[in-house]
Design a protein around this motif. Sequence first.
Motif, short mmCIF file in Angstrom:
data_model
loop_
_atom_site.label_atom_id
_atom_site.label_comp_id
_atom_site.label_asym_id
_atom_site.label_seq_id
_atom_site.Cartn_x
_atom_site.Cartn_y
_atom_site.Cartn_z
N LEU A 4 0.85 -1.18 0.00
CA LEU A 4 0.00 0.00 0.00
C LEU A 4 0.89 1.23 0.00
CD1 LEU A 4 -2.60 -0.94 2.79
CD2 LEU A 4 -2.78 -1.38 0.34
N THR A 6 0.91 5.71 -0.40
CA THR A 6 0.09 6.92 -0.41
C THR A 6 0.93 8.14 -0.09
OG1 THR A 6 -1.98 7.87 0.41
CG2 THR A 6 -0.56 6.80 2.03
N PHE A 51 -2.60 4.98 -3.50
CA PHE A 51 -3.71 5.87 -3.18
C PHE A 51 -3.27 7.31 -3.38
CE2 PHE A 51 -4.31 2.04 -0.65
CZ PHE A 51 -5.65 1.75 -0.84
N CYS A 54 -4.42 10.76 -0.40
CA CYS A 54 -4.98 9.98 0.71
C CYS A 54 -3.98 9.90 1.86
CB CYS A 54 -5.33 8.57 0.25
SG CYS A 54 -6.76 8.48 -0.87
N ILE A 56 -2.88 7.13 5.13
CA ILE A 56 -3.00 5.85 5.83
C ILE A 56 -2.80 6.11 7.33
CG2 ILE A 56 -1.77 3.69 6.28
CD1 ILE A 56 -1.35 3.40 3.28
N VAL A 368 -7.59 3.83 5.31
CA VAL A 368 -7.19 4.78 4.28
C VAL A 368 -8.29 5.82 4.15
CG1 VAL A 368 -6.47 5.10 1.88
CG2 VAL A 368 -5.99 2.93 3.04
N TYR A 406 -7.34 5.21 -6.18
CA TYR A 406 -6.16 4.37 -6.15
C TYR A 406 -6.07 3.62 -7.46
CZ TYR A 406 -9.22 0.36 -5.15
OH TYR A 406 -10.17 -0.61 -5.21
#
Length: 409
Positions: A4, A6, A51, A54, A56, A368, A406
Amino acid sequence: MYILATDRIVVGDGKEIYLNQALLINEGKIEEIDVLEKLTNQFAGVPVKIFNDCTILPGFIDVHVHLGSLYQRPDANEMSNNLGHITLMAYKHLQDALSVGITSLRGVGEPKGLGEAIRAGYHKGYINGPRYYTCERSITITGGHGSTGAITKVEIDGPWQARQAVRQNIKEGADWIKVMNSHRSHHSEFTLEELKAITDECHRLGKKCCIHAGTEQSIEYAIEAGFDTLEHAAFLTEELANRAISKNIKWVPTAFVYQNAIDQMKKVYRHSTPESRKDIEFLEQTVEGYHKNLLRNYKNGILIATGTDICFPNMFITPIQDEIETLCRFGLSNLQAIECATGNGAKLLDADKSFGFIKKGMEADIIVVFGDPTTDISSLRNIKEVYKSGKLLHSSNNHANHSGGYKLC
């Protein structure tokens, strides 16, 4: 295994933020935190979610909820004898909690058998939702606060009945013990001897205990008796807070619910009565207590964790964003308020080595959100995805006023 990435990652300690970093999730845990290019080179072929615009964060932790509350429900009498109906209602509340980013919660006073039913549902794979700790039924004195809700309370008198109630709740599966002490009165409903018996029995049996302490004497007795967390406690003066800090007692203010209760009561009591005026006056004094005490006590070092405590039947039961925003209105920074809803909740639950932070080796309890909550706390309402132990449990494309998204790589 997946990655992931961001714009920013909030650690959950009230201070640290990672910018333009990525997380490698493996077997439900955060295995690596590094720049995306380095992780994709090192782990070629691993799925990646990027993402845009955004943030996290760790999953939220709500440590004061009532999943099975029948308070003011018009069908309370009908439902009180039907654990099946209550369990289905509680399951809906668990799913609602997930939808706002809550990955762990503590039930502080539930109908007998509800905690066991929820745990059985998790164990057998019938349901999935936030990690769940339960106090089972609350303990109150005969005729004390909450005693009218018989299915969620155990009434006791005297220190030996107090010890027996602790043992009974533990037998029924309690992770914590909850005590209800004081309502609108300014005296402690329990004697100090009874409260000391409860804390002694809890700690002797390896359990922790929390206490509804709404007024100054009840707070003083709770600290003297050695409870692990104070619930509500708006009248926690500086002197009392310092005594609590010296005993490592933590505080769950549930500040939003009191202003909300004022608003709800003004709707319910459209025609003012002496009783309604007295209730609203007490609630207004409570809100003023938070204004006087919360920020100062936080600065002095008491650990604050978030709890929502919503019991009104026409309301969302776990409005954790409202509680976080309320903490900000009382003077905490955005990062500090987020810490109360993440890392501090994990510390209260003695789980801060397992979850509550975005750190290597921790459970991948992750949310998120669209936008940047470090500058705009309301962006916490724009939930994109929710993971518990690395498993995606909730996803939403509703991102309100924020443009984001995303892509899979």
